[in-house]
Design a protein around this motif. Sequence first.
Motif, PDB file in Angstrom:
ATOM      1  N   ARG A 138       0.831  -1.203   0.000  1.00 57.01           N
ATOM      2  CA  ARG A 138       0.000   0.000   0.000  1.00 57.01           C
ATOM      3  C   ARG A 138       0.868   1.256   0.000  1.00 57.01           C
ATOM      4  O   ARG A 138       1.912   1.313   0.651  1.00 57.01           O
ATOM      5  N   GLU A 149      -4.968   6.663  -1.767  1.00 53.98           N
ATOM      6  CA  GLU A 149      -4.253   5.484  -1.309  1.00 53.98           C
ATOM      7  C   GLU A 149      -4.332   4.447  -2.416  1.00 53.98           C
ATOM      8  O   GLU A 149      -5.409   4.178  -2.950  1.00 53.98           O
ATOM      9  N   GLU A 194       1.012  -4.055  -7.074  1.00 53.87           N
ATOM     10  CA  GLU A 194       1.567  -5.399  -7.139  1.00 53.87           C
ATOM     11  C   GLU A 194       2.500  -5.442  -8.332  1.00 53.87           C
ATOM     12  O   GLU A 194       2.148  -4.980  -9.420  1.00 53.87           O
ATOM     13  N   SER A 225      -4.139  -0.867  -7.717  1.00 53.60           N
ATOM     14  CA  SER A 225      -5.529  -0.813  -7.265  1.00 53.60           C
ATOM     15  C   SER A 225      -5.778   0.496  -6.548  1.00 53.60           C
ATOM     16  O   SER A 225      -4.963   0.976  -5.773  1.00 53.60           O
ATOM     17  N   GLY A 241      -9.104   2.339  -4.649  1.00 54.96           N
ATOM     18  CA  GLY A 241     -10.436   1.995  -4.168  1.00 54.96           C
ATOM     19  C   GLY A 241     -10.608   0.507  -4.336  1.00 54.96           C
ATOM     20  O   GLY A 241      -9.754  -0.267  -3.948  1.00 54.96           O
ATOM     21  N   ALA A 242     -11.697   0.108  -4.962  1.00 53.19           N
ATOM     22  CA  ALA A 242     -11.923  -1.320  -5.115  1.00 53.19           C
ATOM     23  C   ALA A 242     -11.624  -1.788  -6.530  1.00 53.19           C
ATOM     24  O   ALA A 242     -11.914  -2.907  -6.893  1.00 53.19           O
ATOM     25  N   ARG A 243     -11.034  -0.905  -7.336  1.00 56.59           N
ATOM     26  CA  ARG A 243     -10.725  -1.302  -8.710  1.00 56.59           C
ATOM     27  C   ARG A 243      -9.254  -1.603  -8.874  1.00 56.59           C
ATOM     28  O   ARG A 243      -8.413  -1.038  -8.196  1.00 56.59           O
ATOM     29  N   ASP A 260     -16.371   3.907  -0.557  1.00 57.91           N
ATOM     30  CA  ASP A 260     -15.134   4.551  -0.963  1.00 57.91           C
ATOM     31  C   ASP A 260     -13.989   4.233   0.000  1.00 57.91           C
ATOM     32  O   ASP A 260     -12.836   4.094  -0.395  1.00 57.91           O
ATOM     33  N   TYR A 263     -13.726   1.494   1.734  1.00 60.04           N
ATOM     34  CA  TYR A 263     -13.504   0.042   1.781  1.00 60.04           C
ATOM     35  C   TYR A 263     -12.339  -0.345   0.859  1.00 60.04           C
ATOM     36  O   TYR A 263     -12.373  -0.068  -0.321  1.00 60.04           O
ATOM     37  N   THR A 264     -11.301  -0.954   1.425  1.00 61.80           N
ATOM     38  CA  THR A 264     -10.165  -1.390   0.614  1.00 61.80           C
ATOM     39  C   THR A 264     -10.158  -2.904   0.508  1.00 61.80           C
ATOM     40  O   THR A 264     -10.139  -3.589   1.529  1.00 61.80           O
ATOM     41  N   VAL A 265     -10.212  -3.407  -0.706  1.00 65.55           N
ATOM     42  CA  VAL A 265     -10.030  -4.836  -0.937  1.00 65.55           C
ATOM     43  C   VAL A 265      -9.065  -4.967  -2.101  1.00 65.55           C
ATOM     44  O   VAL A 265      -9.362  -4.534  -3.201  1.00 65.55           O
ATOM     45  N   GLN A 266      -7.879  -5.479  -1.823  1.00 64.96           N
ATOM     46  CA  GLN A 266      -6.879  -5.627  -2.874  1.00 64.96           C
ATOM     47  C   GLN A 266      -6.591  -7.106  -3.074  1.00 64.96           C
ATOM     48  O   GLN A 266      -6.358  -7.822  -2.114  1.00 64.96           O
ATOM     49  N   ILE A 312     -17.981  -3.891  -4.942  1.00 64.33           N
ATOM     50  CA  ILE A 312     -17.953  -2.516  -4.409  1.00 64.33           C
ATOM     51  C   ILE A 312     -18.136  -1.441  -5.496  1.00 64.33           C
ATOM     52  O   ILE A 312     -18.991  -0.566  -5.338  1.00 64.33           O
ATOM     53  N   PRO A 313     -17.381  -1.478  -6.611  1.00 66.89           N
ATOM     54  CA  PRO A 313     -17.583  -0.418  -7.618  1.00 66.89           C
ATOM     55  C   PRO A 313     -19.007  -0.412  -8.178  1.00 66.89           C
ATOM     56  O   PRO A 313     -19.576   0.642  -8.449  1.00 66.89           O
TER      57      PRO A 313
END
Lengths: 167, 506
Positions: free
Chosen positions: A44, A55, A59, A68, A70-72, B410, B412-415, B421-422
């Motif tokens: 991160r 933020e 990778e 990445s 947000g969630a994209r 917004d 919420y972080t999921v990597q 989410i989007p």
Amino acid sequence: MKKVQVNTADKNYKFELWRSNGDLFIKRNGSQHKADIVRLNNNRYSLIIGGRSHEIGVEHLPDGYAISHGARSENFRVEDYELAKIKKAAGISDTQAVKNVAAPMPGLIVDIQCAIGDEVTKGQSLLVMEAMKMENDIKSPLSGKIKAINISPRESVDKGRVLVEFE
Amino acid sequence: MTEIKKILIANRGEIAVRIIRGCSDAGITSVAVYSDPDRTAYHVRAADEAYPLHGSTSAESYLVQEKIIEVAKECGAQAIHPGYGFLAENASFAELCAKNDIIFIGPTPEVISLLGDKLEARQTAIKAGLPLAPASTHDIENINGAKADADKIGYPVLIKAAAGGGGKGMRIVESPDALEAAIKTAASEATSAFGDKRVYIEKYIARPRHIEIQIMADTHGNVIHLGERECSIQRRHQKVIEESPSPVVDDKLRARMGEAAVAIARESGYVGAGTVEFLVDETLNFYFLEVNTRLQVEHPVTEMVTGIDLVQEQFKVAAGEKLTITQEEVKQRGHAIECRIYAEDVAAGFIPSTGHMAAYHEPSGPGVRVDSGFVSGDDIPVYYDPLIAKLVTWGSDRRQAICRMLRALDEYTVQGVETTIPFEAMVMENQSFIDGRLSTHFIADEFPDLAASMMPPEEEMELSAMAAALIDYRRKFKLAGIGNEKQQTADAWKLSGRIDGLRKVW
């Protein structure tokens, strides 16, 4: 100063980057911004560009970066701008066109809805896979002619297995 | 009355964690069970005790009734909470619990089988005086009879397989001339799918809303309802976004639907938490759909607006106590929305996306509740449902609940895996959603080309591309040696911090 071209599957962005007085700058289409990038933990990063705080997750891929926000998540390849220009002039394309469909998850092939030699359109259902208690339509990522089908109904496949190949 | 001191939770993921938390809140010892891949899953870590079931798939683990009963007996759990899914609506499991003197937290096996059978549930609803979508009461014998039935019901009609489910053997018929052909294809589809050619005619409700009523009943004959939840936004007949109250249900309609739900609960002898589902047409007529004899996934929105903890009430009812609230005491306050956060690739058509969550951070702050079963560094296993979490926001009104949901999505972080989410953020900004114009066709109506709608906005792509360029630049700069670039800054702290930053990176 460094000029780079950042490529996605179907787009490219040109940037100029340089340092001045210890600060990092980035410029695109004539607008330039001060940039500060600090690693937080793992993959991160905190990124402040032109005063706007973001933020991001990074990778490292064999030929680029998965970013990445947000969630994209998107994959990018960064190359030297001059080199990209030469390559383009020489007609070398290194955007590897997708020529097959791989299993997006492990599962069971329930139904095959296409045949070798079929002309299919992008978004058309090619087969049905059962995974995670659900039946999932596997859709064609492109329009084209089917060269090979590597699986048969009721077959279990692992993630990444090439299911259908295009000409 | 039995004092329940220890409860086994026969489930996994977010619902197991939700019930474990409920146990802690009530001073009850919680017992988790787990499959091999779930050894380090969060529900195992959160519980007071944990015992293995072995096996990987659901069929080898969470569905093996005898194993679960055996664990419960060995550890001395007096009750089993089944959560939702798995064994939650399995009458034979409820019976097995009873045989072993273990309290099954839910209705009796008889009620589960009665309401679990679509035709019997329909009959029970008729007896209780619930409105049902007009339908032919028998299977279709001949085309003339079918035409008379369809005329009486009114077009468009739906041809449905008597043994049906999952959309198989189902046909929409707009006009009388298409009826015969539709019956033939539906019957042949039903034959191949279920080995049963019987079909019947039902009124087709064009753009229904899915609205359901939460009920709660104790063993002393008290039955109450806790208002409605609107769950119209669905993909492949599964809910993704739910809310309470519904934007179209007023006090009058709520009272009528609530009374209907209480009536079928009484008629069937219901005990515990349950949900009566209805379809609501464009002129706000409601029709009985089915009863879910379990705690629903979307129960938190009801908890947020009523302030009633449904799991605590379940515990009390299971122990033979009376409900702590009366119908008059149930009040809805504000508005709550739930987004189910699934590990799914929406653009590819909601396909499950499994993998390792390299980074995971849940939102918080005013009006936010997250029920989840994962923490950072966890894998999303391939064996089970891809639900990561339920994100619920509460607001003093619907508008505030939507704003808070957008903020929370917004944050919420999921990597590492694709999530819904989007998509959910896109729905929160959709004008029809904001206006409360919902139906079960919402996704298809509003986003006919989902893949195109899911394309990231250009400024976001540009930002990510810029990030890639910056990361790459600094990486190459480092490879070339930090000291090589002429440093003109006089700010030693800044420089030191930056070099330190670089060290951590590379």
